[in-house]
Design a protein around this motif. Structure first.
Motif, PDB file in Angstrom:
ATOM      1  N   LEU A   1      -0.890 -11.221 -13.750  1.00 37.51           N
ATOM      2  CA  LEU A   1      -0.933 -11.410 -12.303  1.00 37.51           C
ATOM      3  C   LEU A   1       0.049 -10.523 -11.559  1.00 37.51           C
ATOM      4  O   LEU A   1      -0.115 -10.271 -10.361  1.00 37.51           O
ATOM      5  CB  LEU A   1      -0.650 -12.887 -11.963  1.00 37.51           C
ATOM      6  N   ASN A   2       1.061 -10.026 -12.276  1.00 35.31           N
ATOM      7  CA  ASN A   2       2.071  -9.188 -11.628  1.00 35.31           C
ATOM      8  C   ASN A   2       2.775  -8.332 -12.691  1.00 35.31           C
ATOM      9  O   ASN A   2       3.946  -8.544 -12.988  1.00 35.31           O
ATOM     10  CB  ASN A   2       3.082 -10.062 -10.882  1.00 35.31           C
ATOM     11  N   PRO A   3       2.069  -7.352 -13.245  1.00 33.48           N
ATOM     12  CA  PRO A   3       2.623  -6.579 -14.357  1.00 33.48           C
ATOM     13  C   PRO A   3       3.609  -5.492 -13.952  1.00 33.48           C
ATOM     14  O   PRO A   3       4.314  -4.958 -14.806  1.00 33.48           O
ATOM     15  CB  PRO A   3       1.379  -5.951 -14.983  1.00 33.48           C
TER      16      PRO A   3
ATOM     17  N   GLY B   1     -12.976   3.038 -17.840  1.00 34.38           N
ATOM     18  CA  GLY B   1     -12.763   1.657 -17.406  1.00 34.38           C
ATOM     19  C   GLY B   1     -13.700   1.258 -16.292  1.00 34.38           C
ATOM     20  O   GLY B   1     -14.083   2.071 -15.446  1.00 34.38           O
ATOM     21  N   GLY B   2     -14.074  -0.009 -16.290  1.00 32.09           N
ATOM     22  CA  GLY B   2     -14.985  -0.527 -15.282  1.00 32.09           C
ATOM     23  C   GLY B   2     -14.289  -1.123 -14.080  1.00 32.09           C
ATOM     24  O   GLY B   2     -14.936  -1.739 -13.225  1.00 32.09           O
ATOM     25  N   ARG B   3     -12.976  -0.960 -13.970  1.00 35.86           N
ATOM     26  CA  ARG B   3     -12.217  -1.486 -12.841  1.00 35.86           C
ATOM     27  C   ARG B   3     -11.006  -0.592 -12.605  1.00 35.86           C
ATOM     28  O   ARG B   3     -10.611   0.186 -13.484  1.00 35.86           O
ATOM     29  CB  ARG B   3     -11.771  -2.922 -13.109  1.00 35.86           C
ATOM     30  N   PRO B   4     -10.400  -0.674 -11.425  1.00 42.11           N
ATOM     31  CA  PRO B   4      -9.233   0.164 -11.148  1.00 42.11           C
ATOM     32  C   PRO B   4      -8.061  -0.178 -12.068  1.00 42.11           C
ATOM     33  O   PRO B   4      -7.951  -1.303 -12.562  1.00 42.11           O
ATOM     34  CB  PRO B   4      -8.895  -0.159  -9.691  1.00 42.11           C
ATOM     35  N   LEU B   5      -7.192   0.792 -12.244  1.00 43.63           N
ATOM     36  CA  LEU B   5      -5.938   0.524 -12.943  1.00 43.63           C
ATOM     37  C   LEU B   5      -5.001  -0.253 -12.020  1.00 43.63           C
ATOM     38  O   LEU B   5      -4.399  -1.245 -12.424  1.00 43.63           O
ATOM     39  CB  LEU B   5      -5.280   1.836 -13.381  1.00 43.63           C
ATOM     40  N   VAL B   6      -4.896   0.175 -10.753  1.00 41.05           N
ATOM     41  CA  VAL B   6      -4.047  -0.493  -9.766  1.00 41.05           C
ATOM     42  C   VAL B   6      -4.819  -0.617  -8.457  1.00 41.05           C
ATOM     43  O   VAL B   6      -5.363   0.371  -7.959  1.00 41.05           O
ATOM     44  CB  VAL B   6      -2.743   0.284  -9.501  1.00 41.05           C
TER      45      VAL B   6
ATOM     46  N   ASP C   1      -3.681  -4.079 -12.551  1.00 41.65           N
ATOM     47  CA  ASP C   1      -2.494  -4.459 -11.790  1.00 41.65           C
ATOM     48  C   ASP C   1      -2.955  -4.804 -10.382  1.00 41.65           C
ATOM     49  O   ASP C   1      -3.263  -3.913  -9.576  1.00 41.65           O
ATOM     50  CB  ASP C   1      -1.487  -3.307 -11.744  1.00 41.65           C
ATOM     51  N   PRO C   2      -3.029  -6.102 -10.017  1.00 38.86           N
ATOM     52  CA  PRO C   2      -3.516  -6.507  -8.694  1.00 38.86           C
ATOM     53  C   PRO C   2      -2.458  -6.430  -7.600  1.00 38.86           C
ATOM     54  O   PRO C   2      -2.719  -6.794  -6.466  1.00 38.86           O
ATOM     55  CB  PRO C   2      -3.956  -7.954  -8.929  1.00 38.86           C
ATOM     56  N   VAL C   3      -1.279  -5.938  -7.933  1.00 39.87           N
ATOM     57  CA  VAL C   3      -0.222  -5.668  -6.954  1.00 39.87           C
ATOM     58  C   VAL C   3       0.115  -6.911  -6.126  1.00 39.87           C
ATOM     59  O   VAL C   3      -0.264  -7.033  -4.957  1.00 39.87           O
ATOM     60  CB  VAL C   3      -0.600  -4.501  -6.011  1.00 39.87           C
ATOM     61  N   ALA C   4       0.838  -7.831  -6.703  1.00 40.02           N
ATOM     62  CA  ALA C   4       1.193  -9.083  -6.042  1.00 40.02           C
ATOM     63  C   ALA C   4       2.394  -8.874  -5.119  1.00 40.02           C
ATOM     64  O   ALA C   4       3.542  -9.101  -5.502  1.00 40.02           O
ATOM     65  CB  ALA C   4       1.497 -10.152  -7.082  1.00 40.02           C
ATOM     66  N   THR C   5       2.123  -8.413  -3.897  1.00 37.77           N
ATOM     67  CA  THR C   5       3.186  -8.188  -2.910  1.00 37.77           C
ATOM     68  C   THR C   5       2.755  -8.794  -1.575  1.00 37.77           C
ATOM     69  O   THR C   5       2.406  -8.068  -0.640  1.00 37.77           O
ATOM     70  CB  THR C   5       3.464  -6.678  -2.732  1.00 37.77           C
ATOM     71  N   PRO C   6       2.772 -10.144  -1.453  1.00 39.59           N
ATOM     72  CA  PRO C   6       2.289 -10.794  -0.223  1.00 39.59           C
ATOM     73  C   PRO C   6       3.107 -10.467   1.009  1.00 39.59           C
ATOM     74  O   PRO C   6       2.631 -10.634   2.131  1.00 39.59           O
ATOM     75  CB  PRO C   6       2.385 -12.286  -0.570  1.00 39.59           C
ATOM     76  N   ASP C   7       4.345  -9.972   0.837  1.00 45.33           N
ATOM     77  CA  ASP C   7       5.186  -9.651   1.990  1.00 45.33           C
ATOM     78  C   ASP C   7       5.051  -8.198   2.428  1.00 45.33           C
ATOM     79  O   ASP C   7       5.777  -7.750   3.321  1.00 45.33           O
ATOM     80  CB  ASP C   7       6.650  -9.962   1.669  1.00 45.33           C
ATOM     81  N   LEU C   8       4.114  -7.451   1.821  1.00 40.20           N
ATOM     82  CA  LEU C   8       3.876  -6.064   2.189  1.00 40.20           C
ATOM     83  C   LEU C   8       2.437  -5.898   2.661  1.00 40.20           C
ATOM     84  O   LEU C   8       1.556  -6.676   2.293  1.00 40.20           O
ATOM     85  CB  LEU C   8       4.124  -5.130   0.998  1.00 40.20           C
ATOM     86  N   PRO C   9       2.148  -4.865   3.471  1.00 42.15           N
ATOM     87  CA  PRO C   9       0.762  -4.606   3.865  1.00 42.15           C
ATOM     88  C   PRO C   9      -0.110  -4.360   2.644  1.00 42.15           C
ATOM     89  O   PRO C   9       0.358  -3.829   1.630  1.00 42.15           O
ATOM     90  CB  PRO C   9       0.872  -3.344   4.729  1.00 42.15           C
ATOM     91  N   SER C  10      -1.367  -4.742   2.742  1.00 47.97           N
ATOM     92  CA  SER C  10      -2.301  -4.533   1.636  1.00 47.97           C
ATOM     93  C   SER C  10      -3.326  -3.489   2.052  1.00 47.97           C
ATOM     94  O   SER C  10      -4.507  -3.763   2.161  1.00 47.97           O
ATOM     95  CB  SER C  10      -2.992  -5.849   1.263  1.00 47.97           C
ATOM     96  N   ARG C  11      -2.837  -2.282   2.279  1.00 45.98           N
ATOM     97  CA  ARG C  11      -3.688  -1.208   2.780  1.00 45.98           C
ATOM     98  C   ARG C  11      -4.208  -0.284   1.684  1.00 45.98           C
ATOM     99  O   ARG C  11      -5.076   0.530   1.919  1.00 45.98           O
ATOM    100  CB  ARG C  11      -2.933  -0.377   3.812  1.00 45.98           C
ATOM    101  N   GLY C  12      -3.636  -0.386   0.505  1.00 44.18           N
ATOM    102  CA  GLY C  12      -4.080   0.474  -0.581  1.00 44.18           C
ATOM    103  C   GLY C  12      -2.933   0.923  -1.448  1.00 44.18           C
ATOM    104  O   GLY C  12      -1.749   0.666  -1.158  1.00 44.18           O
ATOM    105  N   ILE C  13      -3.293   1.610  -2.541  1.00 41.70           N
ATOM    106  CA  ILE C  13      -2.323   2.100  -3.513  1.00 41.70           C
ATOM    107  C   ILE C  13      -2.591   3.582  -3.737  1.00 41.70           C
ATOM    108  O   ILE C  13      -3.707   3.978  -4.072  1.00 41.70           O
ATOM    109  CB  ILE C  13      -2.458   1.342  -4.848  1.00 41.70           C
TER     110      ILE C  13
END
Length: 363
Positions: A214-216, A141-146, A158-170
């Motif tokens: 957008l939020n799988p 794949g040419g892009r991350p899975l998550v 999976d772009p991880v739509a969690t605006p109320d959580l830190p966006s530091r990584g998966i």
């Protein structure tokens, strides 16, 4: 004074020394109460799989540590695990907590690799494939899975739509299979942290068709502190979520479990301690668990901090981030699990002697 008295005293002293050597002083006896490692290598965040009678483990390391063991033989390291990093990753920084599994006729490796745009420790999840468990895996794949949308990478499946959580990584990917359905569990990094579940395609390499692009994924549990290393298991019709909680670099790190009748609804589930330093009689940070079911038995493989050149656990005040990794590493332990009354319980610890050919340097 009779000449026999010194001889008798000498004999008694020798006998006392022999008893101490065989039985040990009280302090020595306490030292031996803790479980011995199943694999006394560098095995942080182990993922274990069986290939026939052969056992294979992958673990956290600069480019993923991997070792295997055949019955009656010692552990042996096998490198490389990845042929190369994906183009969307950065070249520096260790790859954390990989998970290995066979899906269909291929072996898959899920891994958390450093990316740009998420800070010093920001990572995202990719997938790699190989024909055999000990082959070199090739990223697909040419892009991350998550991956969070603010990372400087191609938009993840999976772009991880969690605006109320830190966006530091998966991090901490873990495959769960139920029938013909594949799911990926993972952890959103930072505090608060969460465990999410992502439905995957039949081949395990993509998001399942029909999911919201957008939020799988769906959130299972959330913690104000740190919850990570998720593993799902099912027993007697109930779901069990095993996880690690706390600071992985300290001896207070522990393994917990939750129970639910639903795969996706954990709102009523409460955390219960499965392993900590007290329950394991002195292990340092016993967590990072992986559940393996093989030949009707359930085994929990987990890590704990030990001295760099022995199998003795580190002391209660050990902290790896404070320069401690120069003096310690994470060995792998094994515990047989049973479920009396629906409660996951350690029945016994498994121990196998043997020193690995080479211990990779801790990351």
């Amino acid at each position: 004074m009779p000449r026999t008295a010194p001889r008798l005293a000498c004999c008694l002293a020798v006998l006392a020394a022999l008893v101490l050597a065989l039985c040990g002083t009280p302090a020595q006896a306490d030292d031996r109460q803790y479980p011995e490692p199943f694999f006394n290598g560098n095995v942080g965040d182990p993922s274990v799989t069986m290939v026939g009678k052969r056992m294979v483990v992958v673990a956290t390391g600069p480019q993923i540590n991997r070792a295997y063991k055949d019955p009656g033989h010692r552990w042996r390291y096998q490198q490389p695990v990845l042929t190369h990093r994906p183009k969307w990753a950065i070249a520096e920084g260790g790859i954390w907590a990989a998970d290995i599994a066979k899906v269909g006729r291929k072996w898959l490796l899920y891994y958390a690799v450093p990316v740009a745009g998420l800070g010093d420790f920001g990572r995202c999840i990719g997938v790699a494939v190989a024909k055999k468990a000990l082959d070199a895996f090739k990223p697909v794949g040419g892009r991350p899975l998550v991956c969070p949308s603010r990372a400087l990478v191609p938009t993840a499946q999976d772009p991880v739509a969690t605006p109320d959580l830190p966006s530091r990584g998966i991090i901490d990917p873990s495959l769960y299979r139920e029938g013909k359905q594949n799911y990926l569990l993972y952890k959103t990094d930072g505090k608060p942290s969460s465990i999410r579940l992502l439905p995957l395609s039949k081949n395990g390499r993509r998001v399942r068709t029909g999911q919201d692009p957008l939020n799988p994924s769906v959130e299972l549990v959330r913690s104000a502190d740190v919850i990570e290393n998720p593993v799902l298991a099912r027993h007697a019709g109930l779901y069990y979520l095993f996880a690690s909680e706390g600071d992985f670099a300290r001896c207070s790190y522990l393994e917990t479990w939750r129970q639910s009748a639903s795969l996706t609804d954990w709102s009523l589930a409460v955390p219960n301690v499965l392993l900590d330093s007290t329950i394991t009689q002195g292990l340092c940070g016993p967590a990072g668990g992986d559940i393996v079911r093989h030949r009707g038995r359930t085994t929990l493989y987990f890590h704990g901090w030990v001295r760099l050149h022995s199998s003795k656990p580190k002391g209660v005040n050990y902290w790896a981030w404070n320069g401690g990794e120069k003096y310690g590493r994470r060995a792998m332990y094994a515990a047989r699990l049973t479920f009396p009354g629906g409660v996951p319980t350690v029945k016994k610890y498994l121990t196998r002697t043997g020193v690995p050919q080479r211990v990779p340097t801790p990351y």
